[in-house]
Design a protein around this motif. Sequence first.
Motif, mmCIF file in Angstrom:
data_model
loop_
_atom_site.group_PDB
_atom_site.id
_atom_site.type_symbol
_atom_site.label_atom_id
_atom_site.label_comp_id
_atom_site.label_asym_id
_atom_site.label_seq_id
_atom_site.Cartn_x
_atom_site.Cartn_y
_atom_site.Cartn_z
ATOM 1 N N VAL A 108 24.813 47.139 56.934
ATOM 2 C CA VAL A 108 23.490 46.728 56.460
ATOM 3 C C VAL A 108 23.600 46.372 54.984
ATOM 4 N N ALA A 109 22.601 45.637 54.503
ATOM 5 C CA ALA A 109 22.533 45.331 53.074
ATOM 6 C C ALA A 109 22.491 46.630 52.272
ATOM 7 N N LEU A 110 23.017 46.602 51.061
ATOM 8 C CA LEU A 110 23.041 47.807 50.235
ATOM 9 C C LEU A 110 21.628 48.372 50.075
ATOM 10 N N PRO A 111 21.427 49.648 50.378
ATOM 11 C CA PRO A 111 20.119 50.255 50.136
ATOM 12 C C PRO A 111 19.824 50.325 48.638
ATOM 13 N N GLY A 112 18.551 50.158 48.293
ATOM 14 C CA GLY A 112 18.122 50.253 46.906
ATOM 15 C C GLY A 112 17.114 51.365 46.719
ATOM 16 N N THR A 113 16.438 51.356 45.594
ATOM 17 C CA THR A 113 15.518 52.452 45.270
ATOM 18 C C THR A 113 14.311 52.491 46.206
ATOM 19 N N THR A 114 13.765 51.341 46.542
ATOM 20 C CA THR A 114 12.579 51.293 47.402
ATOM 21 C C THR A 114 12.761 50.412 48.622
ATOM 22 N N GLY A 115 13.919 49.844 48.805
ATOM 23 C CA GLY A 115 14.227 48.957 49.918
ATOM 24 C C GLY A 115 15.606 48.380 49.698
ATOM 25 N N PRO A 116 16.036 47.436 50.553
ATOM 26 C CA PRO A 116 17.355 46.833 50.355
ATOM 27 C C PRO A 116 17.513 46.274 48.942
ATOM 28 N N ALA A 117 18.696 46.437 48.379
ATOM 29 C CA ALA A 117 18.962 45.951 47.021
ATOM 30 C C ALA A 117 18.766 44.447 46.944
ATOM 31 N N LYS A 118 18.323 43.972 45.780
ATOM 32 C CA LYS A 118 18.050 42.545 45.602
ATOM 33 C C LYS A 118 19.324 41.714 45.541
ATOM 34 N N SER A 119 20.435 42.324 45.152
ATOM 35 C CA SER A 119 21.702 41.593 45.110
ATOM 36 C C SER A 119 22.833 42.537 45.455
ATOM 37 N N THR A 120 23.947 41.962 45.805
ATOM 38 C CA THR A 120 25.116 42.760 46.117
ATOM 39 C C THR A 120 26.269 42.326 45.240
ATOM 40 N N MET A 121 27.334 43.071 45.310
ATOM 41 C CA MET A 121 28.515 42.752 44.517
ATOM 42 C C MET A 121 29.375 41.728 45.251
ATOM 43 N N GLY A 122 29.846 40.758 44.519
ATOM 44 C CA GLY A 122 30.823 39.811 45.046
ATOM 45 C C GLY A 122 32.123 39.936 44.269
ATOM 46 N N VAL A 123 33.228 39.700 44.941
ATOM 47 C CA VAL A 123 34.536 39.748 44.292
ATOM 48 C C VAL A 123 35.284 38.464 44.621
ATOM 49 N N ALA A 124 35.919 37.899 43.630
ATOM 50 C CA ALA A 124 36.740 36.709 43.853
ATOM 51 C C ALA A 124 38.098 36.887 43.194
ATOM 52 N N ASP A 125 39.110 36.354 43.833
ATOM 53 C CA ASP A 125 40.436 36.258 43.233
ATOM 54 C C ASP A 125 40.648 34.798 42.842
ATOM 55 N N TRP A 126 41.609 34.563 41.940
ATOM 56 C CA TRP A 126 41.635 33.275 41.263
ATOM 57 C C TRP A 126 42.974 32.557 41.349
ATOM 58 N N MET A 127 42.885 31.255 41.513
ATOM 59 C CA MET A 127 44.028 30.356 41.373
ATOM 60 C C MET A 127 43.905 29.692 40.006
ATOM 61 N N MET A 128 45.040 29.531 39.325
ATOM 62 C CA MET A 128 45.019 28.871 38.016
ATOM 63 C C MET A 128 46.285 28.056 37.824
ATOM 64 N N GLY A 129 46.195 27.040 36.993
ATOM 65 C CA GLY A 129 47.334 26.167 36.743
ATOM 66 C C GLY A 129 47.759 26.218 35.287
ATOM 67 N N PHE A 130 49.025 26.566 35.056
ATOM 68 C CA PHE A 130 49.549 26.668 33.691
ATOM 69 C C PHE A 130 50.063 25.311 33.195
ATOM 70 N N LYS A 131 49.844 25.059 31.905
ATOM 71 C CA LYS A 131 50.217 23.778 31.303
ATOM 72 C C LYS A 131 51.699 23.655 30.987
ATOM 73 N N GLN A 132 52.416 24.762 30.892
ATOM 74 C CA GLN A 132 53.721 24.799 30.244
ATOM 75 C C GLN A 132 54.687 23.716 30.719
ATOM 76 N N HIS A 133 54.777 23.520 32.018
ATOM 77 C CA HIS A 133 55.782 22.593 32.538
ATOM 78 C C HIS A 133 55.231 21.189 32.804
ATOM 79 N N GLY A 134 53.929 21.017 32.597
ATOM 80 C CA GLY A 134 53.357 19.684 32.613
ATOM 81 C C GLY A 134 53.286 18.981 33.948
ATOM 82 N N HIS A 135 53.257 19.701 35.042
ATOM 83 C CA HIS A 135 53.232 19.064 36.358
ATOM 84 C C HIS A 135 51.798 18.894 36.860
ATOM 85 N N ARG A 136 50.962 18.390 36.006
ATOM 86 C CA ARG A 136 49.531 18.345 36.310
ATOM 87 C C ARG A 136 49.219 17.546 37.579
#
Length: 425
Positions: free
Chosen positions: A292-320
Motif C-alpha cells: 500500500v502507499a506509505l501511511p501518513g499522519t492522517t491518511g496515505p502520505a502525499k509523496s513517496t521516496m524515489g531512488v535512481a541510479d545514474w549513467m554518466m559520460g566522462f570527457k577524458q578520452h573524448g569519445h563523445r
Amino acid sequence: MAVQRRYKSLAAAGIATAMTLTLASCSGGPVGKDDVTLKLVAADYGDGAANSSKHYWHDVVEAFEAKHPHIKVDVDVYSWKDVDKEVEKRVKAGNAPDLAQIGAYADYAAEGKLYSADDLLSISTQADFTPGLAEAGEYHRVQYGMPFGASTRRLFYNKKLFAQAGIDSPPKTWSDIKQDAQLLKAAGVKIPFALPLGPEETQAETMIWMLSGGGGYTDSIGKYTIDSRQNIRTFKWVKDNLVAPGLTGTDPAKLNRQDGFNAFASGQAGMLNGHPTLMHQAKAKGIDYGTVALPGTTGPAKSTMGVADWMMGFKQHGHRAEMGQFLDFVYNEDNVLRFSGDYGLLPVTVSASQKMLADDKYKKLHSFLKQLPEAEFYPADKTSWPLVSKTIKAKMGGAVGKNGDPASVLTDIQNTADEADSATR
C-alpha cells in the motif's frame, strides 16, 4: 536551452560531415573510420552469477556491435559495494572510464569531468526520460546524470500474519501502523514492524519517514531542512510509539535493510517499507504479501521516496560521438523494459513506462510505477550529499533508541549539512 544546444551541435556536425565528404572526393574515395573501444563500468543488480548484470550487458553490447562494427564496448561489472570506489580509483589514477553506471554523479559534474546529457544523447532519447528523473540528474540546472534504474517505496505487509492477528485491512495512517503492530506482537509475531536504521541504508528509511510526516531532506529551493519541525515530530513519534513499546522487535540501529527484507521473506516480520526487489524475494519464499502507499499522519502520505541510479559520460578520452551512439541504443524502449523487468526495477523512460503499464505481466510493478512521477529523490545534485548521507547512517539509528533524542540528533546532522553545503558552493 538544451534543444538549442543540440541544434547547434547538429549544425556543427553537418559542417564537419560536408568537409569530410569534400576531402574524400578530392582523394578519390571515402575516409575510413578508426575503431574505437569504449570502457564502461557498471553496477551488478543481480544476487548471484545466474542473474548477474553481466548477462544483460553481454546481450546489449553484442547487439550494438553488430550494428556498429567500428565501436567496441568493454564492460566491467562490479558489486554495489565496490562499483563507486572502482570508478573513483580510476578517475584519480587519470584513467576514467568512458561511461560509468553508478550511484552518484554530482562530484564529477562539479569538477567538470562529465559531458552533459545533451552533449551525448539525441533529442528523442533525452526527451524520453521521465521528467522527474531527468530533473534529479541536473547539476546547476544542466543534466549530467542520466537515470538508469529507478524504484519507489511502498509499505509491504504479510497477509497471513495480518489474518492471524485479526487485522482485516492494511494501515493507512501512523495510528493504524501502531495498532496493527500491537496486534501482531500480541499474536506472537517476532518483528511487528521492521525498522532498518542500521548502517547499510539508514538514509533511505529516514527519508521515507520524513516524507510520510510531511517533511524531507530539503525544501523547494534545495536548502537542507533536516531539523524541521515536521521531521522532529516524525522521529519523536517513531521513538515513542514504535521503538519504545518494542514494536520493532529489535534495535533499529542494528537492523540493516537486507536483514529486514530477509525477516519479511522468512515470515518473521509483519510490515516494513520496501522497494520492488522485495517482491521477488518474498515470492521465492512463498510469502503472501500486499503493498500500500506509505501511511501518513492522517491518511496515505502525499509523496513517496524515489531512488535512481545514474549513467554518466566522462570527457577524458573524448569519445563523445561513439558514447552517444551507444547510449541511444542502451536507452531504446526494448532495452530499458528488459532491464527493468529482469531486475524488478522501474523504467526510466516514458515510452518503456507506458509499455510496462499496458502489460499485465508487470502488474505487481504498476503501483510502484504510478508513484514515480511524483516521487521525491535524494538531493544527489548537492556535492555535500555524500557526507550528509554518511552522517545520517552513523546517527539516525541512535536517535530513536532508548536514550536517543531525535531533536538534538537532527540538529547535529543539520549543522553538518549546512557546513558541508557552504564549503562546496
